[in-house]
Design an enzyme around this catalytic site. Sequence first.
Site, PDB file in Angstrom:
ATOM      1  N   HIS A 118       0.316   3.319  -8.962  1.00 37.94           N
ATOM      2  CA  HIS A 118       1.534   3.103  -9.756  1.00 37.94           C
ATOM      3  C   HIS A 118       1.813   1.633 -10.016  1.00 37.94           C
ATOM      4  O   HIS A 118       1.638   0.773  -9.157  1.00 37.94           O
ATOM      5  CB  HIS A 118       2.743   3.799  -9.122  1.00 37.94           C
ATOM      6  CG  HIS A 118       3.187   3.238  -7.794  1.00 37.94           C
ATOM      7  ND1 HIS A 118       4.146   2.253  -7.679  1.00 37.94           N
ATOM      8  CD2 HIS A 118       2.834   3.555  -6.525  1.00 37.94           C
ATOM      9  CE1 HIS A 118       4.364   1.990  -6.404  1.00 37.94           C
ATOM     10  NE2 HIS A 118       3.573   2.767  -5.682  1.00 37.94           N
ATOM     11  N   ASP A 155       2.533  -3.318  -3.399  1.00 35.39           N
ATOM     12  CA  ASP A 155       2.813  -1.884  -3.508  1.00 35.39           C
ATOM     13  C   ASP A 155       3.316  -1.648  -4.931  1.00 35.39           C
ATOM     14  O   ASP A 155       4.481  -1.916  -5.211  1.00 35.39           O
ATOM     15  CB  ASP A 155       3.862  -1.489  -2.467  1.00 35.39           C
ATOM     16  CG  ASP A 155       4.332  -0.058  -2.580  1.00 35.39           C
ATOM     17  OD1 ASP A 155       3.669   0.746  -3.251  1.00 35.39           O
ATOM     18  OD2 ASP A 155       5.386   0.244  -1.998  1.00 35.39           O
ATOM     19  N   GLU A 198       6.746   6.084  -9.542  1.00 41.12           N
ATOM     20  CA  GLU A 198       6.464   6.489  -8.164  1.00 41.12           C
ATOM     21  C   GLU A 198       7.572   6.067  -7.210  1.00 41.12           C
ATOM     22  O   GLU A 198       7.935   6.821  -6.297  1.00 41.12           O
ATOM     23  CB  GLU A 198       5.132   5.896  -7.710  1.00 41.12           C
ATOM     24  CG  GLU A 198       4.594   6.481  -6.400  1.00 41.12           C
ATOM     25  CD  GLU A 198       5.161   5.853  -5.145  1.00 41.12           C
ATOM     26  OE1 GLU A 198       4.990   6.441  -4.064  1.00 41.12           O
ATOM     27  OE2 GLU A 198       5.787   4.768  -5.235  1.00 41.12           O
ATOM     28  N   GLU A 199       8.117   4.874  -7.393  1.00 37.84           N
ATOM     29  CA  GLU A 199       9.116   4.372  -6.459  1.00 37.84           C
ATOM     30  C   GLU A 199      10.393   5.215  -6.455  1.00 37.84           C
ATOM     31  O   GLU A 199      11.186   5.127  -5.519  1.00 37.84           O
ATOM     32  CB  GLU A 199       9.468   2.908  -6.768  1.00 37.84           C
ATOM     33  CG  GLU A 199       8.336   1.919  -6.535  1.00 37.84           C
ATOM     34  CD  GLU A 199       7.978   1.746  -5.059  1.00 37.84           C
ATOM     35  OE1 GLU A 199       8.650   2.356  -4.205  1.00 37.84           O
ATOM     36  OE2 GLU A 199       7.027   1.017  -4.766  1.00 37.84           O
ATOM     37  N   HIS A 226       7.661  -3.169   1.117  1.00 38.65           N
ATOM     38  CA  HIS A 226       8.982  -3.221   0.491  1.00 38.65           C
ATOM     39  C   HIS A 226       9.735  -4.499   0.855  1.00 38.65           C
ATOM     40  O   HIS A 226      10.964  -4.557   0.762  1.00 38.65           O
ATOM     41  CB  HIS A 226       9.817  -1.974   0.824  1.00 38.65           C
ATOM     42  CG  HIS A 226       9.394  -0.772   0.050  1.00 38.65           C
ATOM     43  ND1 HIS A 226      10.178   0.328  -0.100  1.00 38.65           N
ATOM     44  CD2 HIS A 226       8.263  -0.508  -0.644  1.00 38.65           C
ATOM     45  CE1 HIS A 226       9.560   1.233  -0.847  1.00 38.65           C
ATOM     46  NE2 HIS A 226       8.381   0.735  -1.174  1.00 38.65           N
TER      47      HIS A 226
END
Length: 349
Positions: free
Chosen positions: A71, A188, A222-223, A323
């Site tokens: 993603h 990420d 996605e998040e 994150h």
Amino acid sequence: MSNLINTEDIVSYIKDLVSIPSPSGYTEQAIAYTASFMEKHGVEYQITNKGALLASIKGKDDGKHRFLTAHVDTLGAMVKEIKGSGRLRLTNIGGFRWNSAEGEYCKIHTSSGKVYTGTILINQTSVHVYKNAGDAKRDETTIEVRIDEAVHSRAETEALGISVGDFVSFEPRVEETESGFIKSRHLDDKASVGILLHLIDLIQQNKISLKYTTHFLISNNEEIGYGGNSNIPNETIEYIAVDMGAIGEGQATDEFSVSICAKDASGPYNYKLREHLVSLAKENQVDYKVDIYPYYSSDASAAINAGHDVLHGLIGPGIDASHAFERTHVSSLKHTASLLLHYLESELV
């Protein structure tokens, strides 16, 4: 084929990608970057109604398909309120803690296309004024954006064209060290997107014939939980999400190997597919760790939750401080790319 992997190319893609603002809901530029890549490499693709990119490479067997996803959407924020001081109150996009963003530079993306810069701060920053500045709670009520413009009121900020609903992106501050670490926000999952782009490059440049038709989804939600739950062809048998491996106390994952997820908060991943990936890693001297991520879900689990009848797996490079201000090592990128390349050359489980 593993000797074809070039981590310099992967890192180059990562640097490009993390430098493109793309919080969930504001991903057109990042998707456009991947679309330009597909056009350059002669790969068929489509942009889905939800704004993701789905690329496809035909294999020897076109009756059974594989599906890989990574993603491009990231954490970020949105303007919740323009305060009387002219500063901005935020609402978060994705699951991060406000202390991890405190002190970070940011950009405010207005609906007119104009971009302003600012800094994310707690509203009691100065220790010369606020005795308990270090103890104040960091949340949506105390965190604000100090805009780099001469504004002192809500009206003056509104006059700039800033309004509720504008997206706010965080500066990545990407850096590669001489020791092989890549540190940046948004690894990420842009580290994994960079890996997939490099694999596609290798497949096309070296005319590698895939055993099965393979789809590459660059997902964009996605998040927030639903990036990879649609646009999955009916012929798909195996679905692998390529996403970060979570590092922390009690975790097996590290920054130097590929992490193979056995279970996350959504439940176990397919055992046969996991064992197949472990077997491939052992046979091909790929450094790997099998791990469990306790507070995590992926596009593969989203696909299962949506009712798709596929074998689902999850692997990825180990990412420290997920994150927050993230870091990985080129060896983890290489081992992840190597395992995926061997997987694409293998039989279905």
